[in-house]
Structures are given as C-alpha cells and as structure tokens.
Write a protein that holds these residues in place. Structure first.
Motif, short mmCIF file in Angstrom:
data_model
loop_
_atom_site.label_atom_id
_atom_site.label_comp_id
_atom_site.label_asym_id
_atom_site.label_seq_id
_atom_site.Cartn_x
_atom_site.Cartn_y
_atom_site.Cartn_z
N LEU A 201 -41.45 13.41 116.81
CA LEU A 201 -41.51 12.13 117.52
C LEU A 201 -42.82 11.98 118.27
O LEU A 201 -43.22 10.88 118.64
N HIS A 202 -43.53 13.10 118.49
CA HIS A 202 -44.82 13.11 119.19
C HIS A 202 -44.75 12.35 120.52
O HIS A 202 -43.89 12.64 121.34
N PHE A 203 -45.58 11.32 120.67
CA PHE A 203 -45.69 10.67 121.99
C PHE A 203 -44.41 9.91 122.37
O PHE A 203 -44.18 9.66 123.55
N ARG A 204 -43.61 9.56 121.36
CA ARG A 204 -42.37 8.85 121.72
C ARG A 204 -41.42 9.76 122.48
O ARG A 204 -40.50 9.28 123.16
N LEU A 205 -41.62 11.07 122.33
CA LEU A 205 -40.82 12.01 123.12
C LEU A 205 -40.96 11.70 124.62
O LEU A 205 -40.02 11.88 125.39
N LEU A 206 -42.17 11.24 124.97
CA LEU A 206 -42.43 10.96 126.39
C LEU A 206 -41.55 9.85 126.93
O LEU A 206 -41.30 9.75 128.13
N ASP A 207 -41.07 8.97 126.03
CA ASP A 207 -40.16 7.90 126.47
C ASP A 207 -38.81 8.44 126.92
O ASP A 207 -38.20 7.90 127.83
N VAL A 208 -38.33 9.46 126.22
CA VAL A 208 -36.98 9.94 126.53
C VAL A 208 -36.98 11.18 127.42
O VAL A 208 -36.04 11.39 128.17
N LEU A 209 -38.05 11.98 127.34
CA LEU A 209 -38.03 13.26 128.07
C LEU A 209 -37.76 13.11 129.58
O LEU A 209 -37.00 13.91 130.14
N PRO A 210 -38.34 12.10 130.26
CA PRO A 210 -38.06 12.00 131.70
C PRO A 210 -36.58 11.81 132.01
O PRO A 210 -36.13 12.10 133.11
N GLU A 211 -35.82 11.31 131.03
CA GLU A 211 -34.38 11.07 131.23
C GLU A 211 -33.55 12.34 131.01
O GLU A 211 -32.36 12.34 131.25
N LEU A 212 -34.19 13.35 130.43
CA LEU A 212 -33.43 14.52 130.00
C LEU A 212 -33.80 15.76 130.81
O LEU A 212 -34.96 15.97 131.14
N GLU A 213 -32.78 16.55 131.08
CA GLU A 213 -33.04 17.85 131.68
C GLU A 213 -32.56 18.90 130.67
O GLU A 213 -31.37 18.98 130.37
N ILE A 214 -33.52 19.65 130.12
CA ILE A 214 -33.14 20.63 129.09
C ILE A 214 -32.59 21.88 129.75
O ILE A 214 -33.27 22.51 130.56
N VAL A 215 -31.35 22.21 129.42
CA VAL A 215 -30.75 23.40 130.03
C VAL A 215 -30.64 24.55 129.04
O VAL A 215 -30.40 25.70 129.43
N TYR A 216 -30.78 24.26 127.76
CA TYR A 216 -30.70 25.33 126.75
C TYR A 216 -31.33 24.82 125.47
O TYR A 216 -30.88 23.79 124.93
N TRP A 217 -32.37 25.48 124.99
CA TRP A 217 -33.00 25.09 123.74
C TRP A 217 -33.89 26.24 123.26
O TRP A 217 -35.11 26.19 123.42
N PRO A 218 -33.29 27.27 122.70
CA PRO A 218 -34.04 28.48 122.37
C PRO A 218 -35.22 28.23 121.42
O PRO A 218 -36.18 28.99 121.43
N ALA A 219 -35.16 27.17 120.63
CA ALA A 219 -36.25 26.92 119.68
C ALA A 219 -37.54 26.56 120.41
O ALA A 219 -38.63 26.74 119.87
N VAL A 220 -37.42 26.05 121.61
CA VAL A 220 -38.59 25.53 122.30
C VAL A 220 -38.81 26.24 123.66
O VAL A 220 -39.92 26.54 124.03
N VAL A 221 -37.72 26.49 124.37
CA VAL A 221 -37.82 27.08 125.71
C VAL A 221 -37.13 28.45 125.67
O VAL A 221 -36.17 28.64 124.94
N ASP A 222 -37.63 29.38 126.47
CA ASP A 222 -37.09 30.74 126.39
C ASP A 222 -35.77 30.88 127.15
O ASP A 222 -35.73 31.30 128.30
N TYR A 223 -34.69 30.47 126.48
CA TYR A 223 -33.35 30.68 127.03
C TYR A 223 -32.63 31.73 126.22
O TYR A 223 -32.87 31.86 125.02
N LYS A 224 -31.74 32.46 126.84
CA LYS A 224 -30.91 33.42 126.12
C LYS A 224 -29.46 32.93 126.17
O LYS A 224 -29.10 32.07 126.96
N LEU A 225 -28.67 33.55 125.30
CA LEU A 225 -27.26 33.16 125.22
C LEU A 225 -26.57 33.29 126.58
O LEU A 225 -25.74 32.46 126.96
N LYS A 226 -26.94 34.33 127.34
CA LYS A 226 -26.26 34.55 128.64
C LYS A 226 -26.54 33.40 129.62
O LYS A 226 -25.74 33.09 130.49
#
Lengths: 304, 156
Positions: free
Chosen positions: A23-48
């Motif tokens: 989505l490239h720059f269009r991500l910027l339209d939605v990202l401020p609305e979202l709080e990522i709490v788990y997304w191992p593909a992009v952010v370093d979260y573990k199952l625990k």
C-alpha cells in the motif's frame, strides 16, 4: 480512538503481509488509526506477548495461513480468545490454501517424501525434537474456530485489505460480492464452443478475446471477482486463487459443471485434457471441498 | 461457508454392526422424461429390484450439478446413480450430453482423491426401458455391496 490490531501468521508464504505493505504511502492514511499489538512479520513480537494480553483486548485480529502444525492451531485459538473481531485473511485462512492440496495423501507419506525421499536430501531424517508436530489434515480455519469475516485472495490485493480495514474503522458494511472475475475482465466474450483445450505455452493468445473461448482453462467464471481480473488482463488464465463466490459450496464441482456445458468434445478427449483435475480445479481450496472432507472421515475411520 | 464440515466422531461398535448386515443406501438422480418414467414403468410392471435406491427426480440430467453428487457422498450415501435419456433423445436436446461431459471429469476427480469411482455411475434408460432401469439398479446395488459402506458415512 485507535483500534488495537494483531496480525498472526500460520503456515503460509506471508504474501498477504507483502500485499498489505505494498500500500506504500496509503498506509499512512490508516496507520494513525491503528495500534499494532502483535505482528511478527514486521515488529519483533513473540507468542508470549500475545498470550499475555487480556482476553478480547484486540479489536481486529487478522489471521493469515492455515493450520498444518499443532503450533498453528494453538496460535489460532489464542487469536480467537484475544480478539473481538477475527478476520480470515487470504485464501489459506479461508480455504486451507495451496497446502490443502496435500490432503490427497496421508501426513506420514508427505513427511517421508519431504524429509527422506526428496532428491536434495543428503542426511535423511525426520526432525522431531523441539517440533510442534503435524496435524493429519489441513482444514479451513473457519472449521477450527469462529470467524466474523473472511477475505479470500492469494494474496488479497492491497486494495482489498485497505477496503476491509477502512470498512472496519468507519463501521461501513463489507460483503463479499457475488460477481465473478469474468464480470471484471475487459476481454471480449462470444458464445462458447470449445473443441480443444490448450496449455498456456501452446498456440498464440489473441489478447482481445476471452481466454476460455480460445481454449485456455481460465477459471474466472467460477471465481469471486475481487482481484480486478489481474491475470486475464495480462493474458494469463485465471487459476481461481480467490476461491468461489460466497454462494458456491464446492469450487471444483462448479468448474466441472460449467466445463461440461461449454466443451464440445467427446468424453474421452475431455478426460484426457485434464490429467490432474484436483490441481487444475482446486488451486487454493481443496481443503474446503467435499472430497477433502470425505477423505478426512475416511482416514479417521481407518484409525479407529 | 464451504463444503468442509467438521468431522464428528462415531462409535466403532455401531460401525462393526453395520458392516455385518450391510444394506447400501443409494441416491439416484432420474430425469423426468426418460428414466423417472422408466422407473415408474418398472414399478407398474411389478419388476423386482432391490429397495436400496432413493430416487430424486430432476427435470433433466443436465440439471445435476456435480456438487449434488459430491454432497451426497460427503453426507454418507454409499453410491450415486445418475440415470437419463439415451444420447440424442434428450427432451431438451443436449442436457444428457452435458451431464456425460461432467461425469467423466467428476469420475476422474473422485478417483484422484482416492475415492472408489465405482460408487458413482451414469446410465441411460428410456421411458420404455423399465427392465434396463431394473438391471441398472440391481447391478449398482451388487457393486456397492461388494465395495462395502461409504467410509465417510456417519452413524444413523
């Protein structure tokens, strides 16, 4: 108010994440609305980290991939417990995906073929320590837990995912369409009289005419129209990766039904034209078919 | 949403009992104009045939979607018999030929999935051929008795 989102990856190629990031720059339209709490593909979260969240604390849970191992199943159930809205994201999650084609063989045979008999294997052994263990059969995720929403696609286009996220954020309704890929395809269609089927490398494709009319097995007629007919537009026959429209229960059966009506060939010729019907007609949704559920019951009976 | 239903468990004891005195349950799709009339003729002529077949009347064999057949098998039918007009005799000119095309693909699909294709059968029987219908049913029941119960059948 920002929405808390989680993206879980089960057995899959993670192509859906790729499509989302596209989505490239269009991500910027939605990202401020979202709080990522788990997304191992992009952010370093573990199952625990996911397990530590309170129940029902995730607003939108996206599940990508299907359950091939016990770990996948555990992650899926954890996602269900932690999410208010669970979305089956991509064909693997909705229908079992390409790996569902493995349901044609018992898991023991698949494991042997992969770890012991593959040509590239030099030290044949089946890895066992610290492994979660395989599930006997791949099922669509909605057969394991309840989902509020399904979005098929291999992968769903960036726009598809954007539309879903936008609909969920604004509260707009989002329903899967009953239209097919043919409805979105720009090619010219005529009455169908197919006398011979060609492989894609055979003959020369007329870019203005319908691929099926020319004898190429394009599955757009039985496939849900969400992708904008990407493949037929560039003269590649549709493989049916988005699965059938919502009212169709068995993708392959519907394809056979249509082919029987348009092919003007002898039964022998027709049979010869499709030496691998499961592979041709159920690219990403064999695990969701009647035949796969028959096989599952059959194997279960043998075990008893 | 899709065809894959959750597989529920069933008791082994009841299954063994079923194998012993096995009476197959066969679903038969008959077209209104030939085979259903043929079956009617077999009945009114008091021809004897095994009572294992449940007939579903459709207007034409061309109306039979392969998913009907697969659904029947997934729900536990031991066999599916499709009976229609002879090629060339279709009331709607070509419905039976469409079914014939679908049937070969369906047969090879079922076979590839590791399911015995003999459980699915296509036959032609006209409105005058009560005996052909009777013979078809008798042969089908014998064939299925040999194959045993459908492994996907749940308990009654």
């Amino acid at each position: 108010m920002t929405k808390r989102v989680a993206f879980a990856q089960l057995t899959s190629c993670w192509g859906c994440d790729q499509s989302l990031v596209d989505l490239h720059f269009r991500l910027l339209d939605v990202l401020p609305e979202l709080e990522i709490v788990y997304w191992p593909a992009v952010v370093d979260y573990k199952l625990k980290d996911l397990e530590a969240l309170p129940d029902d604390s995730i607003h939108l849970g996206f599940v990508e991939g299907s359950c091939r191992t016990n770990e996948d199943l555990h992650l899926l159930k954890t996602m269900r417990k932690k999410s208010k809205l669970l979305i089956a994201w991509g064909s693997c999650s909705c229908y079992g995906g390409v790996q569902g084609l493995g349901n044609q063989w018992p898991i023991e045979e698949l494991v042997e073929r992969k770890f012991l008999q593959a040509d590239s294997v030099t030290d044949p052994r089946i890895p066992e320590s610290n492994m979660p263990g395989f599930l006997g059969i791949v099922k669509p995720n909605p057969a394991h837990v309840k989902f509020e929403m399904v979005l098929p696609g291999c992968p769903p286009t960036s726009d598809n995912t954007y539309d879903v996220v936008e609909a969920l954020l604004t509260g707009k309704p989002f329903d899967l369409p009953e239209r097919t890929v043919c409805d979105e395809c720009p090619k010219e269609r005529e009455d169908k009289h197919i006398v011979k089927f060609y492989r894609t490398h055979e003959g020369k494709i007329d870019p203005n005419k319908c691929l099926l009319d020319q004898g190429y097995l394009c599955l757009g007629f039985a496939t849900i129209g969400l992708c904008g007919a990407q493949c037929p537009t560039v003269n590649t026959p549709c493989k049916g990766c988005f699965g059938p429209p919502p009212s169709v229960k068995d993708h392959g059966a519907k394809i056979i039904s249509a082919l029987g009506a348009v092919a003007e060939m002898s039964p022998e010729e027709l049979k010869e034209a499709f030496p691998d019907p499961i592979g041709s007609f159920y690219f990403t949704d064999y695990a969701a078919s009647y035949l796969s559920s028959i096989t599952a019951k059959k194997r279960k009976e043998k075990e008893e | 949403m899709t065809a894959m239903a959750d597989t529920s468990s069933s008791s082994t004891k009841a299954k063994k009992k079923r194998k012993k005195g096995f009476e197959p349950r066969i679903v038969s799709f008959c077209c209104n104009w030939c085979s259903y009339a043929g079956a009617d003729l077999a009945g009114t002529s008091r021809m004897q045939m095994p009572p294992n077949v449940r007939i579903i009347r459709v207007n034409c064999t061309g109306r039979i979607d392969p998913s009907f057949v697969l659904d029947a098998l997934a729900q536990g039918a031991d066999g599916v018999l499709i009976s229609g007009c002879h090629p060339g005799d279709c009331h709607y000119t070509s419905g039976n030929l469409k079914m014939r095309g679908r049937f070969v693909l369906l047969e090879s699909l079922v076979e590839q999935a590791g399911f015995d294709p003999r459980r699915v059968h296509l036959q032609w029987a006209s409105a005058a051929e009560g005996d052909v219908f009777r013979d078809g049913v008798t042969a089908m029941v014998e064939r299925i008795k040999e194959l045993g119960p459908n492994p996907a059948r749940e308990e009654d």
